[in-house]
Design a protein around this motif. Structure first.
Motif, PDB file in Angstrom:
ATOM      1  N   GLU A  23      33.034  29.855  29.135  1.00 17.51           N
ATOM      2  CA  GLU A  23      32.684  29.885  29.794  1.00 17.51           C
ATOM      3  C   GLU A  23      34.078  30.533  29.867  1.00 17.51           C
ATOM      4  O   GLU A  23      34.359  31.383  31.549  1.00 17.51           O
ATOM      5  N   GLU A  24      34.912  30.154  28.930  1.00 22.65           N
ATOM      6  CA  GLU A  24      36.433  30.343  29.878  1.00 22.65           C
ATOM      7  C   GLU A  24      36.996  31.506  28.837  1.00 22.65           C
ATOM      8  O   GLU A  24      37.300  32.730  29.797  1.00 22.65           O
ATOM      9  N   ASN A  25      35.434  32.341  28.127  1.00 25.56           N
ATOM     10  CA  ASN A  25      36.022  33.950  27.339  1.00 25.56           C
ATOM     11  C   ASN A  25      35.434  34.475  28.849  1.00 25.56           C
ATOM     12  O   ASN A  25      35.967  35.424  29.293  1.00 25.56           O
ATOM     13  N   SER A  26      34.380  34.403  28.906  1.00 26.24           N
ATOM     14  CA  SER A  26      34.129  34.913  30.766  1.00 26.24           C
ATOM     15  C   SER A  26      34.940  34.858  31.700  1.00 26.24           C
ATOM     16  O   SER A  26      35.230  36.794  32.426  1.00 26.24           O
ATOM     17  N   LEU A  27      35.423  33.737  32.086  1.00 24.32           N
ATOM     18  CA  LEU A  27      36.589  33.848  33.093  1.00 24.32           C
ATOM     19  C   LEU A  27      37.350  34.664  32.595  1.00 24.32           C
ATOM     20  O   LEU A  27      37.514  35.423  33.384  1.00 24.32           O
ATOM     21  N   LEU A  28      38.579  34.988  31.364  1.00 23.06           N
ATOM     22  CA  LEU A  28      39.575  35.349  30.790  1.00 23.06           C
ATOM     23  C   LEU A  28      39.007  36.856  30.552  1.00 23.06           C
ATOM     24  O   LEU A  28      39.571  37.540  31.370  1.00 23.06           O
ATOM     25  N   ARG A  29      37.623  37.420  31.003  1.00 26.08           N
ATOM     26  CA  ARG A  29      37.414  38.926  30.373  1.00 26.08           C
ATOM     27  C   ARG A  29      37.437  39.018  31.777  1.00 26.08           C
ATOM     28  O   ARG A  29      37.750  40.573  32.599  1.00 26.08           O
ATOM     29  N   SER A  30      37.373  38.667  33.211  1.00 22.21           N
ATOM     30  CA  SER A  30      36.968  38.318  34.568  1.00 22.21           C
ATOM     31  C   SER A  30      38.389  39.220  35.014  1.00 22.21           C
ATOM     32  O   SER A  30      38.257  40.088  35.572  1.00 22.21           O
ATOM     33  N   TYR A  31      39.576  38.197  34.080  1.00 23.37           N
ATOM     34  CA  TYR A  31      40.469  38.304  34.749  1.00 23.37           C
ATOM     35  C   TYR A  31      41.376  39.213  34.545  1.00 23.37           C
ATOM     36  O   TYR A  31      41.637  40.037  34.795  1.00 23.37           O
ATOM     37  N   ALA A  32      40.935  39.397  33.129  1.00 22.22           N
ATOM     38  CA  ALA A  32      41.189  40.742  32.714  1.00 22.22           C
ATOM     39  C   ALA A  32      40.717  41.989  32.881  1.00 22.22           C
ATOM     40  O   ALA A  32      42.052  43.084  33.316  1.00 22.22           O
ATOM     41  N   MET A  33      39.374  42.838  32.817  1.00 30.85           N
ATOM     42  CA  MET A  33      39.328  43.382  34.003  1.00 30.85           C
ATOM     43  C   MET A  33      39.943  43.577  36.004  1.00 30.85           C
ATOM     44  O   MET A  33      40.174  44.525  35.798  1.00 30.85           O
ATOM     45  N   ASP A  34      40.121  42.617  36.106  1.00 32.29           N
ATOM     46  CA  ASP A  34      40.517  42.440  37.564  1.00 32.29           C
ATOM     47  C   ASP A  34      42.385  43.298  37.418  1.00 32.29           C
ATOM     48  O   ASP A  34      42.565  44.285  38.334  1.00 32.29           O
ATOM     49  N   LEU A  35      42.723  43.021  36.631  1.00 33.68           N
ATOM     50  CA  LEU A  35      44.179  43.171  36.342  1.00 33.68           C
ATOM     51  C   LEU A  35      44.268  43.901  35.908  1.00 33.68           C
ATOM     52  O   LEU A  35      44.974  45.185  36.080  1.00 33.68           O
ATOM     53  N   SER A  36      43.643  44.898  35.890  1.00 36.04           N
ATOM     54  CA  SER A  36      43.032  46.385  35.022  1.00 36.04           C
ATOM     55  C   SER A  36      42.792  47.167  35.876  1.00 36.04           C
ATOM     56  O   SER A  36      43.676  48.027  36.171  1.00 36.04           O
ATOM     57  N   LEU A  37      42.053  47.127  36.867  1.00 35.47           N
ATOM     58  CA  LEU A  37      41.926  47.886  37.809  1.00 35.47           C
ATOM     59  C   LEU A  37      43.633  47.780  38.901  1.00 35.47           C
ATOM     60  O   LEU A  37      43.258  48.725  39.439  1.00 35.47           O
ATOM     61  N   LYS A  38      43.759  46.846  39.377  1.00 34.58           N
ATOM     62  CA  LYS A  38      44.972  46.072  40.057  1.00 34.58           C
ATOM     63  C   LYS A  38      46.207  47.277  39.397  1.00 34.58           C
ATOM     64  O   LYS A  38      47.131  48.088  39.593  1.00 34.58           O
ATOM     65  N   LEU A  39      46.490  47.288  37.796  1.00 34.76           N
ATOM     66  CA  LEU A  39      47.490  47.763  36.915  1.00 34.76           C
ATOM     67  C   LEU A  39      46.659  49.519  37.329  1.00 34.76           C
ATOM     68  O   LEU A  39      47.779  50.516  37.105  1.00 34.76           O
ATOM     69  N   SER A  41      45.193  50.925  39.505  1.00 37.08           N
ATOM     70  CA  SER A  41      45.872  51.687  40.947  1.00 37.08           C
ATOM     71  C   SER A  41      47.252  51.767  41.688  1.00 37.08           C
ATOM     72  O   SER A  41      47.422  52.771  42.174  1.00 37.08           O
ATOM     73  N   LEU A  42      48.194  51.120  40.730  1.00 37.93           N
ATOM     74  CA  LEU A  42      49.351  50.753  40.768  1.00 37.93           C
ATOM     75  C   LEU A  42      49.878  52.030  40.187  1.00 37.93           C
ATOM     76  O   LEU A  42      50.858  52.651  40.614  1.00 37.93           O
ATOM     77  N   THR A  43      49.199  52.546  39.241  1.00 34.37           N
ATOM     78  CA  THR A  43      49.698  53.452  38.401  1.00 34.37           C
ATOM     79  C   THR A  43      49.476  54.363  39.300  1.00 34.37           C
ATOM     80  O   THR A  43      50.150  55.313  39.586  1.00 34.37           O
ATOM     81  N   MET A  44      48.422  54.875  39.697  1.00 37.52           N
ATOM     82  CA  MET A  44      47.677  55.682  40.859  1.00 37.52           C
ATOM     83  C   MET A  44      48.635  56.151  42.144  1.00 37.52           C
ATOM     84  O   MET A  44      49.187  56.535  42.085  1.00 37.52           O
ATOM     85  N   ALA A  45      48.537  54.394  42.483  1.00 37.81           N
ATOM     86  CA  ALA A  45      50.116  55.118  44.040  1.00 37.81           C
ATOM     87  C   ALA A  45      51.548  55.764  43.200  1.00 37.81           C
ATOM     88  O   ALA A  45      52.141  56.436  43.706  1.00 37.81           O
ATOM     89  N   MET A  46      51.506  55.233  42.372  1.00 33.06           N
ATOM     90  CA  MET A  46      52.857  55.532  41.510  1.00 33.06           C
ATOM     91  C   MET A  46      53.133  56.868  41.173  1.00 33.06           C
ATOM     92  O   MET A  46      53.985  57.603  41.480  1.00 33.06           O
ATOM     93  N   GLN A  47      52.316  57.474  40.211  1.00 33.81           N
ATOM     94  CA  GLN A  47      52.019  58.784  40.447  1.00 33.81           C
ATOM     95  C   GLN A  47      52.095  59.853  41.556  1.00 33.81           C
ATOM     96  O   GLN A  47      52.344  60.838  41.738  1.00 33.81           O
ATOM     97  N   TRP A  48      51.422  59.136  42.918  1.00 30.89           N
ATOM     98  CA  TRP A  48      51.324  60.088  44.184  1.00 30.89           C
ATOM     99  C   TRP A  48      52.341  60.034  44.093  1.00 30.89           C
ATOM    100  O   TRP A  48      53.163  61.143  45.197  1.00 30.89           O
ATOM    101  N   ALA A  49      53.462  58.751  44.141  1.00 32.92           N
ATOM    102  CA  ALA A  49      54.497  58.765  45.148  1.00 32.92           C
ATOM    103  C   ALA A  49      56.087  59.544  44.016  1.00 32.92           C
ATOM    104  O   ALA A  49      56.870  59.926  44.318  1.00 32.92           O
TER     105      ALA A  49
END
Length: 80
Positions: A23-39, A41-49
């Motif tokens: 259960e903890e691993n599943s939650l951590l995998r979910s957090y990792a995916m969320d953080l990866s998507l945010k990163l 998105s931020l990288t794309m915004a920085m590239q655009w800027a």
């Protein structure tokens, strides 16, 4: 019988701990995916800027090569 009961108790405890870890691993995998998507998105915004040069978003490590960063900050907007 006592030994069987003891072994069954140990097995049940191990099974419960295993389920908790899964259960903890599943939650951590979910957090990792969320953080990866945010990163990404931020990288794309920085590239655009124009802050990053040609960062490979599909790199095998999933990390940004910081040598590609032109500037550590975005220019601030001055108010009159």
């Amino acid at each position: 019988r006592a030994e069987n009961s003891h072994m069954l108790t140990k097995f049940n405890i191990a099974s419960q701990k295993y389920m908790q870890l899964e259960e903890e691993n599943s939650l951590l995998r979910s957090y990792a995916m969320d953080l990866s998507l945010k990163l990404q998105s931020l990288t794309m915004a920085m590239q655009w800027a124009g802050v990053l040069n040609d960062v490979d978003l599909g790199s095998s490590t999933g990390f940004i090569d910081t040598t590609d960063i032109k500037s550590c900050y975005l220019p601030s907007i001055s108010h009159p």
